[in-house]
Motif scaffolding. Sequence first.
Motif, PDB file in Angstrom:
ATOM      1  N   MET A 118      21.025 -17.683 102.638  1.00  0.00           N
ATOM      2  CA  MET A 118      20.005 -17.045 103.569  1.00  0.00           C
ATOM      3  C   MET A 118      20.063 -17.977 104.493  1.00  0.00           C
ATOM      4  SD  MET A 118      16.886 -17.086 103.002  1.00  0.00           S
ATOM      5  CE  MET A 118      15.069 -16.558 102.743  1.00  0.00           C
ATOM      6  N   LEU A 119      20.701 -18.435 105.969  1.00  0.00           N
ATOM      7  CA  LEU A 119      21.121 -18.401 106.921  1.00  0.00           C
ATOM      8  C   LEU A 119      21.761 -17.192 107.470  1.00  0.00           C
ATOM      9  CD1 LEU A 119      20.681 -19.653 110.221  1.00  0.00           C
ATOM     10  CD2 LEU A 119      22.626 -21.464 109.134  1.00  0.00           C
ATOM     11  N   LEU A 120      22.927 -16.848 107.060  1.00  0.00           N
ATOM     12  CA  LEU A 120      23.699 -15.925 107.357  1.00  0.00           C
ATOM     13  C   LEU A 120      22.583 -14.358 106.895  1.00  0.00           C
ATOM     14  CD1 LEU A 120      26.215 -16.062 105.211  1.00  0.00           C
ATOM     15  CD2 LEU A 120      26.449 -16.231 107.334  1.00  0.00           C
ATOM     16  N   GLN A 121      21.267 -14.325 106.121  1.00  0.00           N
ATOM     17  CA  GLN A 121      20.727 -13.352 105.715  1.00  0.00           C
ATOM     18  C   GLN A 121      20.018 -13.204 106.964  1.00  0.00           C
ATOM     19  OE1 GLN A 121      21.192 -10.969 103.493  1.00  0.00           O
ATOM     20  NE2 GLN A 121      19.605  -9.973 104.962  1.00  0.00           N
ATOM     21  N   ALA A 122      19.482 -13.774 107.571  1.00  0.00           N
ATOM     22  CA  ALA A 122      18.250 -13.875 108.255  1.00  0.00           C
ATOM     23  C   ALA A 122      19.220 -14.135 110.276  1.00  0.00           C
ATOM     24  CB  ALA A 122      17.818 -15.589 108.777  1.00  0.00           C
ATOM     25  N   THR A 123      20.284 -13.974 109.982  1.00  0.00           N
ATOM     26  CA  THR A 123      20.611 -13.046 111.481  1.00  0.00           C
ATOM     27  C   THR A 123      21.037 -11.836 110.831  1.00  0.00           C
ATOM     28  OG1 THR A 123      23.176 -13.773 109.679  1.00  0.00           O
ATOM     29  CG2 THR A 123      22.053 -15.818 111.381  1.00  0.00           C
ATOM     30  N   VAL A 124      21.164 -11.247 110.000  1.00  0.00           N
ATOM     31  CA  VAL A 124      21.213 -10.133 109.492  1.00  0.00           C
ATOM     32  C   VAL A 124      20.399  -9.692 109.684  1.00  0.00           C
ATOM     33  CG1 VAL A 124      21.769  -8.364 107.602  1.00  0.00           C
ATOM     34  CG2 VAL A 124      23.231  -9.771 107.996  1.00  0.00           C
ATOM     35  N   HIS A 125      18.841  -9.825 109.358  1.00  0.00           N
ATOM     36  CA  HIS A 125      17.889  -9.444 109.811  1.00  0.00           C
ATOM     37  C   HIS A 125      17.268  -9.636 110.972  1.00  0.00           C
ATOM     38  CE1 HIS A 125      13.916  -8.564 108.424  1.00  0.00           C
ATOM     39  NE2 HIS A 125      13.001  -9.524 108.850  1.00  0.00           N
ATOM     40  N   ASP A 175      16.475  -5.971 113.446  1.00  0.00           N
ATOM     41  CA  ASP A 175      15.851  -5.944 113.891  1.00  0.00           C
ATOM     42  C   ASP A 175      15.658  -5.847 115.388  1.00  0.00           C
ATOM     43  OD1 ASP A 175      12.979  -5.836 112.094  1.00  0.00           O
ATOM     44  OD2 ASP A 175      13.061  -8.931 112.497  1.00  0.00           O
ATOM     45  N   ILE A 176      16.762  -6.043 115.920  1.00  0.00           N
ATOM     46  CA  ILE A 176      17.317  -5.758 117.446  1.00  0.00           C
ATOM     47  C   ILE A 176      17.733  -3.780 117.365  1.00  0.00           C
ATOM     48  CG2 ILE A 176      19.461  -6.516 119.390  1.00  0.00           C
ATOM     49  CD1 ILE A 176      19.558  -9.084 118.341  1.00  0.00           C
ATOM     50  N   ALA A 177      18.696  -4.025 116.373  1.00  0.00           N
ATOM     51  CA  ALA A 177      18.913  -2.274 116.459  1.00  0.00           C
ATOM     52  C   ALA A 177      17.624  -2.028 116.338  1.00  0.00           C
ATOM     53  CB  ALA A 177      19.455  -1.988 114.902  1.00  0.00           C
ATOM     54  N   VAL A 178      16.524  -2.302 115.175  1.00  0.00           N
ATOM     55  CA  VAL A 178      15.367  -0.602 115.780  1.00  0.00           C
ATOM     56  C   VAL A 178      14.598  -1.101 117.308  1.00  0.00           C
ATOM     57  CG1 VAL A 178      12.610  -1.298 114.550  1.00  0.00           C
ATOM     58  CG2 VAL A 178      14.623  -1.195 112.612  1.00  0.00           C
ATOM     59  N   LEU A 179      14.542  -2.252 118.086  1.00  0.00           N
ATOM     60  CA  LEU A 179      14.287  -2.245 119.173  1.00  0.00           C
ATOM     61  C   LEU A 179      14.728  -1.551 120.189  1.00  0.00           C
ATOM     62  CD1 LEU A 179      13.209  -6.267 119.516  1.00  0.00           C
ATOM     63  CD2 LEU A 179      11.552  -4.272 119.340  1.00  0.00           C
ATOM     64  N   THR A 185      29.314  -5.945 114.488  1.00  0.00           N
ATOM     65  CA  THR A 185      27.643  -6.526 114.027  1.00  0.00           C
ATOM     66  C   THR A 185      27.636  -5.786 112.311  1.00  0.00           C
ATOM     67  OG1 THR A 185      25.845  -4.325 115.747  1.00  0.00           O
ATOM     68  CG2 THR A 185      26.888  -7.144 116.077  1.00  0.00           C
ATOM     69  N   VAL A 186      27.542  -4.034 112.623  1.00  0.00           N
ATOM     70  CA  VAL A 186      27.552  -3.229 111.432  1.00  0.00           C
ATOM     71  C   VAL A 186      28.146  -4.270 109.939  1.00  0.00           C
ATOM     72  CG1 VAL A 186      27.510  -1.574 110.697  1.00  0.00           C
ATOM     73  CG2 VAL A 186      26.779  -1.472 113.320  1.00  0.00           C
ATOM     74  N   SER A 187      29.416  -4.029 110.437  1.00  0.00           N
ATOM     75  CA  SER A 187      30.461  -4.543 109.710  1.00  0.00           C
ATOM     76  C   SER A 187      29.699  -6.170 109.069  1.00  0.00           C
ATOM     77  CB  SER A 187      31.811  -4.820 110.080  1.00  0.00           C
ATOM     78  OG  SER A 187      32.945  -5.405 108.939  1.00  0.00           O
ATOM     79  N   TYR A 188      29.745  -6.443 110.193  1.00  0.00           N
ATOM     80  CA  TYR A 188      29.233  -8.299 109.343  1.00  0.00           C
ATOM     81  C   TYR A 188      27.811  -7.843 108.796  1.00  0.00           C
ATOM     82  CZ  TYR A 188      26.224 -12.428 109.996  1.00  0.00           C
ATOM     83  OH  TYR A 188      25.583 -13.621 109.696  1.00  0.00           O
ATOM     84  N   VAL A 189      26.215  -6.932 109.201  1.00  0.00           N
ATOM     85  CA  VAL A 189      25.209  -6.889 108.111  1.00  0.00           C
ATOM     86  C   VAL A 189      25.987  -6.239 106.775  1.00  0.00           C
ATOM     87  CG1 VAL A 189      23.007  -5.310 108.078  1.00  0.00           C
ATOM     88  CG2 VAL A 189      23.863  -6.494 110.066  1.00  0.00           C
ATOM     89  N   ARG A 190      26.992  -5.398 107.256  1.00  0.00           N
ATOM     90  CA  ARG A 190      27.125  -4.588 105.662  1.00  0.00           C
ATOM     91  C   ARG A 190      27.869  -5.677 104.722  1.00  0.00           C
ATOM     92  NH1 ARG A 190      25.052   0.167 106.581  1.00  0.00           N
ATOM     93  NH2 ARG A 190      25.893   1.943 107.763  1.00  0.00           N
ATOM     94  N   ARG A 191      28.721  -6.421 105.236  1.00  0.00           N
ATOM     95  CA  ARG A 191      29.619  -7.280 104.610  1.00  0.00           C
ATOM     96  C   ARG A 191      28.091  -8.568 103.882  1.00  0.00           C
ATOM     97  NH1 ARG A 191      35.696  -7.554 104.879  1.00  0.00           N
ATOM     98  NH2 ARG A 191      35.907  -5.943 106.775  1.00  0.00           N
TER      99      ARG A 191
END
Length: 168
Positions: free
Chosen positions: A148-155, A159-163, A5-11
């Motif tokens: 935009m859809l990919l960026q929304a999933t990153v968001h 948020d789940i990481a913050v929680l 997930t970290v790799s996905y977010v960064r990419r």
Amino acid sequence: MPPWTVSYVRRVEAFNYRVGRFAMYLLFVIMAILLYSSFTKIVHLPALWTLEMAQFTLVAYYLLGAPYTFQLGTNVRMDLLYARFSPRSQAMWDVVTIFCLIFYLGVMLYGAVESTAYSFEYGERNPSAWRPYLWPIKLIISFSFLLMLLQATVHLIRDIAVLRGEEI
């Protein structure tokens, strides 16, 4: 968070950052097109393509820049109550509302892909004097909704990481 997930977010964020930075320069392309249009009108040889090309470039500028804007958090938000929440409460609220955005973007992406496929299949053209093919701009629109859809999933992942008390 799992490493994938970290790799996905960064990419995704790296790609959207590069696309967004490229899209910023489309403003200069729009200005050049409109200046050319003004010049050709002054010399009484108006170009038929300038208005539509400026419109198409503006669509690309706006839609390709949207994921970048969302990534940086500079999108317009109704902060009447949201700004008063703690970061954890904001993340909780975002996790609930992001699904509405993801659903909306999914519907828009589906429609954009269908419209793009139609344009390819039938050679759709704009009904104007210039008559440009519409598939290039529709392809850009579809690509923008995907980003935009990919960026929304990153968001959502952030948020789940913050929680969970983690940070990516």
